[in-house]
Scaffold this motif. Structure first.
Motif, short mmCIF file in Angstrom:
data_model
loop_
_atom_site.label_atom_id
_atom_site.label_comp_id
_atom_site.label_asym_id
_atom_site.label_seq_id
_atom_site.Cartn_x
_atom_site.Cartn_y
_atom_site.Cartn_z
N MET A 145 0.91 -1.22 -0.02
CA MET A 145 -0.01 -0.06 0.12
C MET A 145 1.01 1.19 -0.07
O MET A 145 1.89 1.26 0.78
CB MET A 145 -0.91 -0.11 1.01
N THR A 146 0.53 2.20 -0.87
CA THR A 146 1.38 3.28 -0.76
C THR A 146 1.26 4.34 0.19
O THR A 146 0.01 4.28 0.76
CB THR A 146 0.95 4.19 -1.97
N THR B 208 0.48 7.47 0.24
CA THR B 208 -0.69 8.25 -0.18
C THR B 208 -1.94 7.65 0.28
O THR B 208 -2.85 8.18 0.65
CB THR B 208 -0.47 8.64 -1.57
N LYS B 209 -2.13 6.42 -0.17
CA LYS B 209 -3.35 5.65 -0.07
C LYS B 209 -3.50 5.33 1.42
O LYS B 209 -4.49 5.50 1.98
CB LYS B 209 -3.31 4.17 -0.84
N ARG B 210 -2.57 5.21 2.04
CA ARG B 210 -2.62 4.99 3.67
C ARG B 210 -3.13 6.28 4.48
O ARG B 210 -3.95 6.13 5.15
CB ARG B 210 -1.26 4.37 4.44
N LYS C 235 -4.59 8.65 3.07
CA LYS C 235 -6.10 8.97 2.80
C LYS C 235 -7.08 8.00 3.35
O LYS C 235 -8.11 8.55 3.77
CB LYS C 235 -6.23 8.68 1.09
#
Length: 129
Positions: free
Chosen positions: A1-2, A4-6, A8
């Motif tokens: 998981m990136t 940025t995604k984490r 968000k």
């Protein structure tokens, strides 16, 4: 998981819980339930402050959830921060037990987490000159 995604995911979880907490407490304040009136007068505030705080909480939730208006979002987060720190200090000064003010502490933590992890499009832009 990136990252940025984490970030968000963290943002939306904190923001939804913050919104639910602020809306539910705002409703109780606007209804001026006896227990809430008793609490606020015990803290030394007039009961009409419940209406003011309740309305501002609802407006703050709307602003935080809708897209755009990053500067107004900063004001909403600041308002939540000031309201929750004010509640914590008021309870602390009166020597209330932790059980009385853990809700305000939780909302304060959610405010800070939501603010910190907010996406770039929800932040104000700083221009260096």
């Amino acid at each position: 998981m990136t990252t940025t995604k984490r970030n968000k995911i963290i943002y939306w979880i904190a923001t939804i819980w913050l919104a639910l907490g602020m809306i539910s407490t705002a409703i109780v304040q606007l209804m001026q339930m006896k227990e809430e009136v008793d609490n606020v007068t015990r803290l030394g505030y007039p009961p009409y402050i419940l209406t003011i705080i309740g309305v501002w909480k609802i407006l703050g939730v709307v602003v935080i959830l809708i897209p755009k208006f990053p500067l107004v979002k900063e004001w909403a987060y600041a308002g939540f921060f000031f309201a929750m720190t004010g509640a914590l200090i008021s309870h602390f000064v009166l020597g209330n037990s932790f059980g009385v003010y853990y809700g305000a502490l939780l909302l304060l933590i959610l405010t800070v987490v939501s603010w910190y992890f907010r996406p770039a499009d929800r932040k104000t832009v700083s221009v260096n000159q």
